[in-house]
Design a protein around this motif. Structure first.
Motif, PDB file in Angstrom:
ATOM      1  N   LEU A   1      29.611  20.696 -58.164  1.00 50.76           N
ATOM      2  CA  LEU A   1      29.255  19.342 -57.765  1.00 50.76           C
ATOM      3  C   LEU A   1      29.912  18.372 -58.732  1.00 50.76           C
ATOM      4  O   LEU A   1      29.881  18.589 -59.946  1.00 50.76           O
ATOM      5  CB  LEU A   1      27.733  19.171 -57.791  1.00 50.76           C
ATOM      6  CG  LEU A   1      27.154  17.876 -57.265  1.00 50.76           C
ATOM      7  CD1 LEU A   1      27.439  17.712 -55.769  1.00 50.76           C
ATOM      8  CD2 LEU A   1      25.638  17.833 -57.511  1.00 50.76           C
ATOM      9  N   PHE A   2      30.515  17.334 -58.176  1.00 51.04           N
ATOM     10  CA  PHE A   2      31.165  16.326 -59.006  1.00 51.04           C
ATOM     11  C   PHE A   2      30.537  14.961 -58.747  1.00 51.04           C
ATOM     12  O   PHE A   2      30.004  14.708 -57.654  1.00 51.04           O
ATOM     13  CB  PHE A   2      32.669  16.250 -58.689  1.00 51.04           C
ATOM     14  CG  PHE A   2      33.429  17.496 -59.048  1.00 51.04           C
ATOM     15  CD1 PHE A   2      33.566  18.535 -58.129  1.00 51.04           C
ATOM     16  CD2 PHE A   2      34.020  17.630 -60.285  1.00 51.04           C
ATOM     17  CE1 PHE A   2      34.264  19.683 -58.454  1.00 51.04           C
ATOM     18  CE2 PHE A   2      34.734  18.776 -60.623  1.00 51.04           C
ATOM     19  CZ  PHE A   2      34.847  19.805 -59.697  1.00 51.04           C
ATOM     20  N   LEU A   3      30.632  14.112 -59.732  1.00 52.57           N
ATOM     21  CA  LEU A   3      30.251  12.713 -59.553  1.00 52.57           C
ATOM     22  C   LEU A   3      31.404  11.873 -60.073  1.00 52.57           C
ATOM     23  O   LEU A   3      31.676  11.836 -61.272  1.00 52.57           O
ATOM     24  CB  LEU A   3      28.962  12.393 -60.307  1.00 52.57           C
ATOM     25  CG  LEU A   3      28.365  11.013 -60.053  1.00 52.57           C
ATOM     26  CD1 LEU A   3      27.978  10.853 -58.577  1.00 52.57           C
ATOM     27  CD2 LEU A   3      27.145  10.768 -60.941  1.00 52.57           C
ATOM     28  N   HIS A   4      32.107  11.235 -59.148  1.00 52.95           N
ATOM     29  CA  HIS A   4      33.253  10.405 -59.502  1.00 52.95           C
ATOM     30  C   HIS A   4      32.775   8.987 -59.792  1.00 52.95           C
ATOM     31  O   HIS A   4      31.993   8.417 -59.017  1.00 52.95           O
ATOM     32  CB  HIS A   4      34.280  10.419 -58.373  1.00 52.95           C
ATOM     33  CG  HIS A   4      34.747  11.791 -58.008  1.00 52.95           C
ATOM     34  ND1 HIS A   4      35.403  12.631 -58.891  1.00 52.95           N
ATOM     35  CD2 HIS A   4      34.631  12.484 -56.839  1.00 52.95           C
ATOM     36  CE1 HIS A   4      35.680  13.775 -58.309  1.00 52.95           C
ATOM     37  NE2 HIS A   4      35.232  13.717 -57.063  1.00 52.95           N
ATOM     38  N   LEU A   5      33.259   8.463 -60.902  1.00 54.98           N
ATOM     39  CA  LEU A   5      32.795   7.163 -61.380  1.00 54.98           C
ATOM     40  C   LEU A   5      33.960   6.174 -61.438  1.00 54.98           C
ATOM     41  O   LEU A   5      35.038   6.522 -61.925  1.00 54.98           O
ATOM     42  CB  LEU A   5      32.218   7.305 -62.794  1.00 54.98           C
ATOM     43  CG  LEU A   5      31.293   8.499 -63.047  1.00 54.98           C
ATOM     44  CD1 LEU A   5      30.986   8.623 -64.533  1.00 54.98           C
ATOM     45  CD2 LEU A   5      30.036   8.368 -62.222  1.00 54.98           C
TER      46      LEU A   5
ATOM     47  N   GLY B   1      35.173   2.505 -70.267  1.00 52.85           N
ATOM     48  CA  GLY B   1      35.186   1.082 -69.998  1.00 52.85           C
ATOM     49  C   GLY B   1      34.901   0.822 -68.540  1.00 52.85           C
ATOM     50  O   GLY B   1      34.931   1.729 -67.707  1.00 52.85           O
ATOM     51  N   MET B   2      34.631  -0.413 -68.223  1.00 50.05           N
ATOM     52  CA  MET B   2      34.253  -0.760 -66.847  1.00 50.05           C
ATOM     53  C   MET B   2      35.384  -0.587 -65.862  1.00 50.05           C
ATOM     54  O   MET B   2      35.150  -0.452 -64.657  1.00 50.05           O
ATOM     55  CB  MET B   2      33.709  -2.200 -66.816  1.00 50.05           C
ATOM     56  CG  MET B   2      32.354  -2.337 -67.493  1.00 50.05           C
ATOM     57  SD  MET B   2      31.606  -3.938 -67.220  1.00 50.05           S
ATOM     58  CE  MET B   2      32.595  -4.959 -68.304  1.00 50.05           C
ATOM     59  N   THR B   3      36.610  -0.538 -66.325  1.00 48.63           N
ATOM     60  CA  THR B   3      37.737  -0.378 -65.403  1.00 48.63           C
ATOM     61  C   THR B   3      38.218   1.059 -65.304  1.00 48.63           C
ATOM     62  O   THR B   3      39.130   1.363 -64.539  1.00 48.63           O
ATOM     63  CB  THR B   3      38.913  -1.271 -65.836  1.00 48.63           C
ATOM     64  OG1 THR B   3      39.299  -0.904 -67.169  1.00 48.63           O
ATOM     65  CG2 THR B   3      38.500  -2.743 -65.816  1.00 48.63           C
ATOM     66  N   ASN B   4      37.610   1.959 -66.076  1.00 51.01           N
ATOM     67  CA  ASN B   4      38.048   3.356 -66.066  1.00 51.01           C
ATOM     68  C   ASN B   4      37.572   4.089 -64.830  1.00 51.01           C
ATOM     69  O   ASN B   4      36.627   3.665 -64.148  1.00 51.01           O
ATOM     70  CB  ASN B   4      37.505   4.089 -67.306  1.00 51.01           C
ATOM     71  CG  ASN B   4      38.116   3.603 -68.599  1.00 51.01           C
ATOM     72  OD1 ASN B   4      37.518   3.734 -69.655  1.00 51.01           O
ATOM     73  ND2 ASN B   4      39.305   3.029 -68.508  1.00 51.01           N
ATOM     74  N   LYS B   5      38.228   5.222 -64.574  1.00 50.15           N
ATOM     75  CA  LYS B   5      37.762   6.170 -63.571  1.00 50.15           C
ATOM     76  C   LYS B   5      37.568   7.508 -64.269  1.00 50.15           C
ATOM     77  O   LYS B   5      38.483   7.986 -64.954  1.00 50.15           O
ATOM     78  CB  LYS B   5      38.794   6.342 -62.450  1.00 50.15           C
ATOM     79  CG  LYS B   5      38.957   5.147 -61.545  1.00 50.15           C
ATOM     80  CD  LYS B   5      39.932   5.482 -60.423  1.00 50.15           C
ATOM     81  CE  LYS B   5      40.089   4.293 -59.480  1.00 50.15           C
ATOM     82  NZ  LYS B   5      41.025   4.602 -58.362  1.00 50.15           N
ATOM     83  N   LYS B   6      36.411   8.072 -64.097  1.00 52.12           N
ATOM     84  CA  LYS B   6      36.110   9.358 -64.705  1.00 52.12           C
ATOM     85  C   LYS B   6      35.297  10.188 -63.720  1.00 52.12           C
ATOM     86  O   LYS B   6      34.787   9.674 -62.723  1.00 52.12           O
ATOM     87  CB  LYS B   6      35.303   9.184 -65.995  1.00 52.12           C
ATOM     88  CG  LYS B   6      36.023   8.434 -67.111  1.00 52.12           C
ATOM     89  CD  LYS B   6      37.120   9.281 -67.728  1.00 52.12           C
ATOM     90  CE  LYS B   6      37.746   8.542 -68.908  1.00 52.12           C
ATOM     91  NZ  LYS B   6      38.861   9.332 -69.506  1.00 52.12           N
ATOM     92  N   SER B   7      35.170  11.477 -64.034  1.00 53.76           N
ATOM     93  CA  SER B   7      34.365  12.361 -63.188  1.00 53.76           C
ATOM     94  C   SER B   7      33.461  13.231 -64.035  1.00 53.76           C
ATOM     95  O   SER B   7      33.847  13.692 -65.107  1.00 53.76           O
ATOM     96  CB  SER B   7      35.275  13.252 -62.343  1.00 53.76           C
ATOM     97  OG  SER B   7      36.034  12.485 -61.435  1.00 53.76           O
ATOM     98  N   LEU B   8      32.258  13.443 -63.545  1.00 53.61           N
ATOM     99  CA  LEU B   8      31.323  14.380 -64.137  1.00 53.61           C
ATOM    100  C   LEU B   8      31.353  15.655 -63.314  1.00 53.61           C
ATOM    101  O   LEU B   8      31.433  15.603 -62.085  1.00 53.61           O
ATOM    102  CB  LEU B   8      29.909  13.808 -64.158  1.00 53.61           C
ATOM    103  CG  LEU B   8      29.722  12.415 -64.742  1.00 53.61           C
ATOM    104  CD1 LEU B   8      28.241  12.059 -64.766  1.00 53.61           C
ATOM    105  CD2 LEU B   8      30.344  12.296 -66.112  1.00 53.61           C
ATOM    106  N   LYS B   9      31.237  16.780 -64.009  1.00 49.51           N
ATOM    107  CA  LYS B   9      31.292  18.073 -63.328  1.00 49.51           C
ATOM    108  C   LYS B   9      30.018  18.853 -63.565  1.00 49.51           C
ATOM    109  O   LYS B   9      29.456  18.834 -64.663  1.00 49.51           O
ATOM    110  CB  LYS B   9      32.485  18.881 -63.829  1.00 49.51           C
ATOM    111  CG  LYS B   9      32.613  20.265 -63.200  1.00 49.51           C
ATOM    112  CD  LYS B   9      33.782  21.031 -63.782  1.00 49.51           C
ATOM    113  CE  LYS B   9      33.863  22.436 -63.207  1.00 49.51           C
ATOM    114  NZ  LYS B   9      34.984  23.219 -63.798  1.00 49.51           N
TER     115      LYS B   9
END
Lengths: 112, 115
Positions: free
Chosen positions: B74-78, B14-22
């Motif tokens: 490498l991470f991408l924090h969203l 959702g638009m309010t979530n925080k997630k990370s790609l690894k």
């Protein structure tokens, strides 16, 4: 910055030779031209790279004319497994950074 | 297998979530990249890291935050993403800066859907 232009799609048949041309009118002197292949649900995979004239490897050839404003990827005797999207990439120096310019890709469909 | 792995392969948030790609590369490379791939648009280079240092940020919105703790990860924090951020996010690595003789090796990507 260089911009690349490729045909959106192409159709071919098994056993035919396929040539995909990419235009890069603003290519810089130090730029190399690289082609990648991408299958659904996978990342792109390197095919071939060249600077000028002709380069050949076990899967493809790359033809680059003297003015380097275009390049042609040649796939000999394609098979069904060559159905994929093919990207033309021109490496560009911009100051201390390298700006990597990808084309929209050419979707190649190989038919039986 | 390209030697570059990405997790998760699919993510819905959702638009309010925080997630990370690894992303992890097992190739001993020194450069790592994040790309965004959207339908009918060219691959967009987002971030570049060389030897763990960020060397390129292509005007990416701050809701995307990269992290490179070492040359293999490498991470991408969203956070607070928008629906238009839905896309395939690809990680790549190369021995050195991408260009001549430095082909990029791509992971399979994370398919992100923002609701």
């Amino acid at each position: 910055l260089a911009k690349t232009t490729q045909p959106i799609s192409m159709d071919s048949y098994e056993g035919q030779e396929v040539n995909i041309t990419c235009s890069h009118n603003n290519i810089a002197t130090n730029d190399y031209i690289t082609w990648y292949q991408q299958f659904p649900s996978q990342g792109p995979r390197f095919i071939i790279q060249g600077y000028k004239t002709k380069v050949t490897n076990e899967v493809a050839s790359l033809f680059i004319p003297a003015d380097r404003k275009s390049s042609t990827l040649s796939l000999p005797r394609v098979s069904l497994s060559d159905t994929a999207v093919y990207y033309c990439l021109v490496g560009q120096n911009a100051g201390n950074n390298r700006k990597l310019i990808w084309g929209l890709g050419t979707s190649l469909a190989v038919n039986p | 297998e390209t030697g570059v792995t990405q997790t998760p392969r699919h993510l819905v948030m959702g638009m309010t979530n925080k997630k990370s790609l690894k992303c992890e590369q097992h190739l001993g490379h020194n450069a790592m990249y994040w790309y965004k791939q959207s339908a009918k648009k060219p691959l967009e280079l987002m971030f570049v890291y060389n030897f763990k240092e960020q060397t390129e940020n292509n005007s990416v919105p701050s809701r995307f935050s990269p992290e490179c703790p070492n040359s293999s990860h490498l991470f991408l924090h969203l956070h607070t993403l928008q629906p238009e951020d839905s896309a395939l996010y690809l990680c790549a690595s190369s021995q050195g800066p991408a260009g001549r003789y430095n082909e990029q090796f791509f992971g399979p990507g994370t398919r992100l859907t923002v609701l």
